[in-house]
Design an enzyme around this catalytic site. Structure first.
Site, PDB file in Angstrom:
ATOM      1  N   SER A  65      25.616  42.234  52.263  1.00 30.00           N
ATOM      2  CA  SER A  65      26.763  42.332  51.359  1.00 30.00           C
ATOM      3  C   SER A  65      26.430  43.198  50.138  1.00 30.00           C
ATOM      4  O   SER A  65      25.263  43.381  49.778  1.00 30.00           O
ATOM      5  CB  SER A  65      27.157  40.934  50.899  1.00 30.00           C
TER       6      SER A  65
ATOM      7  N   GLY B 101      23.045  43.766  47.648  1.00 26.08           N
ATOM      8  CA  GLY B 101      22.575  45.069  47.168  1.00 26.08           C
ATOM      9  C   GLY B 101      22.458  45.122  45.649  1.00 26.08           C
ATOM     10  O   GLY B 101      21.513  45.692  45.100  1.00 26.08           O
TER      11      GLY B 101
ATOM     12  N   GLU C  87      22.464  49.469  52.950  1.00 22.88           N
ATOM     13  CA  GLU C  87      23.588  49.508  53.914  1.00 22.88           C
ATOM     14  C   GLU C  87      24.430  48.279  53.633  1.00 22.88           C
ATOM     15  O   GLU C  87      24.168  47.195  54.158  1.00 22.88           O
ATOM     16  CB  GLU C  87      23.048  49.468  55.353  1.00 22.88           C
TER      17      GLU C  87
ATOM     18  N   CYS D 219      30.438  45.636  59.860  1.00 24.97           N
ATOM     19  CA  CYS D 219      30.551  46.332  58.575  1.00 24.97           C
ATOM     20  C   CYS D 219      31.597  47.433  58.674  1.00 24.97           C
ATOM     21  O   CYS D 219      32.226  47.795  57.683  1.00 24.97           O
ATOM     22  CB  CYS D 219      29.203  46.898  58.164  1.00 24.97           C
TER      23      CYS D 219
HETATM   24  P1  NAD Z   1      24.274  38.749  53.153  1.00 23.78           P
HETATM   25  O1  NAD Z   1      24.300  39.695  52.005  1.00 23.78           O
HETATM   26  O2  NAD Z   1      24.691  37.341  52.903  1.00 23.78           O
HETATM   27  O3  NAD Z   1      22.793  38.663  53.755  1.00 23.78           O
HETATM   28  C1  NAD Z   1      22.137  39.800  54.282  1.00 23.78           C
HETATM   29  C2  NAD Z   1      20.630  39.608  54.186  1.00 23.78           C
HETATM   30  O4  NAD Z   1      20.226  39.696  52.819  1.00 23.78           O
HETATM   31  C3  NAD Z   1      20.128  38.248  54.684  1.00 23.78           C
HETATM   32  O5  NAD Z   1      18.935  38.445  55.404  1.00 23.78           O
HETATM   33  C4  NAD Z   1      19.877  37.488  53.394  1.00 23.78           C
HETATM   34  O6  NAD Z   1      18.929  36.465  53.504  1.00 23.78           O
HETATM   35  C5  NAD Z   1      19.382  38.601  52.481  1.00 23.78           C
HETATM   36  N1  NAD Z   1      19.545  38.362  51.047  1.00 23.78           N
HETATM   37  C6  NAD Z   1      20.608  37.818  50.417  1.00 23.78           C
HETATM   38  N2  NAD Z   1      20.416  37.843  49.088  1.00 23.78           N
HETATM   39  C7  NAD Z   1      19.209  38.420  48.860  1.00 23.78           C
HETATM   40  C8  NAD Z   1      18.449  38.740  47.692  1.00 23.78           C
HETATM   41  N3  NAD Z   1      18.903  38.445  46.475  1.00 23.78           N
HETATM   42  N4  NAD Z   1      17.247  39.342  47.851  1.00 23.78           N
HETATM   43  C9  NAD Z   1      16.797  39.669  49.081  1.00 23.78           C
HETATM   44  N5  NAD Z   1      17.454  39.376  50.220  1.00 23.78           N
HETATM   45  C10 NAD Z   1      18.659  38.760  50.111  1.00 23.78           C
HETATM   46  O7  NAD Z   1      25.164  39.397  54.320  1.00 23.78           O
HETATM   47  P2  NAD Z   1      25.663  38.766  55.701  1.00 23.78           P
HETATM   48  O8  NAD Z   1      26.693  37.735  55.435  1.00 23.78           O
HETATM   49  O9  NAD Z   1      24.487  38.413  56.560  1.00 23.78           O
HETATM   50  O10 NAD Z   1      26.339  40.046  56.389  1.00 23.78           O
HETATM   51  C11 NAD Z   1      27.642  40.478  56.112  1.00 23.78           C
HETATM   52  C12 NAD Z   1      27.663  41.616  55.112  1.00 23.78           C
HETATM   53  O11 NAD Z   1      26.777  42.644  55.514  1.00 23.78           O
HETATM   54  C13 NAD Z   1      29.025  42.275  55.019  1.00 23.78           C
HETATM   55  O12 NAD Z   1      29.287  42.590  53.671  1.00 23.78           O
HETATM   56  C14 NAD Z   1      28.861  43.545  55.845  1.00 23.78           C
HETATM   57  O13 NAD Z   1      29.750  44.583  55.530  1.00 23.78           O
HETATM   58  C15 NAD Z   1      27.452  43.907  55.531  1.00 23.78           C
HETATM   59  N6  NAD Z   1      26.864  44.748  56.562  1.00 23.78           N
HETATM   60  C16 NAD Z   1      26.689  46.067  56.270  1.00 23.78           C
HETATM   61  C17 NAD Z   1      26.179  46.926  57.245  1.00 23.78           C
HETATM   62  C18 NAD Z   1      26.006  48.387  56.971  1.00 23.78           C
HETATM   63  O14 NAD Z   1      25.333  49.043  57.752  1.00 23.78           O
HETATM   64  N7  NAD Z   1      26.590  48.940  55.913  1.00 23.78           N
HETATM   65  C19 NAD Z   1      25.813  46.411  58.500  1.00 23.78           C
HETATM   66  C20 NAD Z   1      25.988  45.064  58.744  1.00 23.78           C
HETATM   67  C21 NAD Z   1      26.517  44.234  57.766  1.00 23.78           C
END
Ligand code: NAD
Length: 504
Positions: free
Chosen positions: A239, A243, A260, A294
């Site tokens: 998400s 990022g 990403e 995504c």
């Molecule tokens: P999320 O942000 O909840 O988690 C993604 C990953 O980040 C997990 O492994 C999580 O443990 C880790 N994480 C979360 N907070 C963190 C922090 N503060 N420090 C380090 N790591 C951390 O996302 P999700 O619910 O698993 O996936 C859905 C989101 O991902 C949607 O917003 C989607 O658009 C996006 N996404 C983007 C792409 C792309 O290529 N642009 C691809 C797939 C998913």
């Protein structure tokens, strides 16, 4: 297939894929299948000591791996591709059990891993730099590319294995080592991929220990990777909120970030569009993977002249699409990942109604156990309101009318994210305008194809709140290497650049 077989089915698959039973039993973290909500395994989180040791080992592995010739490094990735080919059916089914994708989508995700391995093997003989004209006689100027070090990969639940491979296949041929923190919602597929990697490494023979490691756990494990000075690049998929948390930490220690993040992807349907093709393209892009890509299509701008033809047909497709157990033939929409995802969808639909939207579909469908299933929602909106501009990671498609192409392009570009976009048109001027400098501002701009379903040959990623990173094909490999400019003097005088004199 009976719902109660899920834990046994998962256990059998994990066994066949070579995951030691001790890794998926007895741990403190339960893993639920979204198909029924049943717990199918218990995994062990990596504590801070395990994380620190894995990063140190990966660094030590880097110090030897960087000197292995790149085509030989490619051989390891070739073997990994072979293991993935052999295990495609089992790993694809595990993706279905753990992430809730349909069988076809689960297999497609593994195919994407195989494709990037093939790509990376070829790349291992093409990591080239330029030779550049120099102003000084008897000099040569060139660039060389060197591995960067330990690469941390943080991945999201919705592409539980492909995202790792986009990064790892390239990083390994580039001479880097990889430490992977998969989503806490999908650790089983990550452990299975690690087991397949280890099979490939064993056949390879002399791969250093720690070349590729997986660390199971929640956000704190991701934070450990992001903060570790030895991790020179973090490729983080998830998400935009994630990022925002990781980018400043990486910037503060001048590490590289490949981000990403979220998308809020749109398509424009012009007056000349082939409406049969548009219907299929929009339906797949909006409803596929239950709206949890995504690149999912979330906003559709339809020209006034075709709105009343296309939208009733699209509504009919929404009403009839089969929602259910993703293992069943004919099911196109599986479960949402969890109840939190459903709550976010409900909130968005309520906001959409309050902002003047007419909601079609979106209701809960009872399928099996505690699995969360919904009928995808098509929402006719009077304008691009606040709810439309926010990414809700669920199958909601907001539909709006337009009359002027440039106004529709501006609406496409008004989203804070900039991942993927499309235009459906048979008018070459409209198509070219959309792809031009004054067209879509997204990392992906398609014509007569929906915004989802990218191939690995192109660079994948997006602008603005999507994070700016690029993965997979084209010259994305450069993110995994450092560039050195070398100027070599093969003469016997020392002319200085810019005519500077310094005679002693
Ligand atoms: P999320 O942000 O909840 O988690 C993604 C990953 O980040 C997990 O492994 C999580 O443990 C880790 N994480 C979360 N907070 C963190 C922090 N503060 N420090 C380090 N790591 C951390 O996302 P999700 O619910 O698993 O996936 C859905 C989101 O991902 C949607 O917003 C989607 O658009 C996006 N996404 C983007 C792409 C792309 O290529 N642009 C691809 C797939 C998913």
């Amino acid at each position: 297939m009976s719902a109660s077989n899920l834990p046994a089915e998962a256990s059998a698959l994990l066994g066949r894929l070579g995951v030691p039973a001790g890794l998926v039993t007895g741990g403190a973290r339960p893993v639920a299948s979204p198909i029924t909500g049943e717990v199918i395994a218990h995994v062990h989180d990596a504590g801070p000591d395990v994380c620190a040791k894995a990063i140190d080992t990966a660094h030590a592995a880097f110090l030897s791996w960087r000197s292995v010739p790149a085509p030989r490094r490619g051989e390891l990735v070739r073997l990994l591709g072979e293991e993935l080919r052999a295990a495609k059916a089992d790993l694809g089914l595990l993706v279905t059990l753990e992430a809730g994708k349909t069988i076809s989508e689960g297999l497609g995700e593994v195919q994407e891993m195989i494709d990037i391995c093939d790509y990376a093997v070829g790349l291992s003989r093409q990591l080239f730099g330029l030779t550049i004209a120099t102003e000084r006689p008897d000099h040569r100027m060139m660039e060389t590319w060197h591995p960067i070090g330990v690469v941390g990969v943080i991945s999201a639940f919705n592409f539980p294995v492909a995202v790792w491979s986009w990064n790892a296949a390239l990083a390994l041929v580039c001479g880097d080592t990889v430490v992977w923190k998969p989503s806490e919602k999908t650790p089983l597929t990550a452990l299975a991929v690690q087991a397949l990697y280890e099979r490939a490494a064993k056949r390879f023979g002399d791969a250093p220990a720690g070349l590729s490691t997986v660390l199971i756990g929640g956000r704190e494990v991701g934070e450990a990777l992001v903060s570790a000075p030895r991790v020179r690049l973090v490729s983080a998929t998830g998400s935009t909120a994630m990022g925002r948390a990781v980018a400043p930490i990486l910037a503060a220690r001048f590490a590289r970030a490949l981000l990403e993040l979220g998308g809020n992807n749109a398509a424009i349907v012009g007056p000349s569009a082939d409406l049969d093709l548009t219907l299929r393209g929009a339906a797949f892009a909006a409803m596929g993977t239950a709206g949890q890509r995504c690149t999912t299509l979330r906003r559709l701008f339809v020209h006034d002249s075709v709105y009343d033809v296309l939208i009733p047909r699209l509504k009919a497709a929404y009403a009839s699409v089969r929602v259910g157990d993703p293992r069943e033939d004919g099911v196109l929409v599986g479960p949402l990942i969890d109840a939190a995802s459903h709550a976010a969808m409900e909130r968005a639909l309520s906001d959409a109604r309050a902002e003047g939207g007419a909601v079609h579909g979106g209701e809960r469908v009872i399928v099996a156990g505690q699995g969360v299933y919904v009928r995808p929602a098509l929402v006719e909106m009077p304008a691009q309101t606040a709810v439309v501009l926010r990414e809700t990671f669920a199958p909601i498609l907001y539909v709006m009318r337009y009359t002027d192409l440039q106004a529709a392009i501006d609406l496409n570009n008004d989203a804070p994210q900039g991942l993927s976009s499309s235009i459906f048109t048979n008018d070459v001027r409209e198509a070219e305008r959309f792809c031009s400098v004054t067209g879509s501002d997204c990392g992906i701009a398609n014509v007569n194809i929906g915004p989802s379903g990218a191939e690995i040959g192109g660079a994948f990623g997006g602008e603005k709140e999507t994070g700016g990173g690029r993965e997979a094909g084209s010259d994305s490999w450069k993110a995994y290497m450092r560039r050195a400019t070398n100027t070599v003097n093969y003469g016997s005088s020392l002319p200085l650049a810019q005519g500077v004199k310094f005679d002693i």
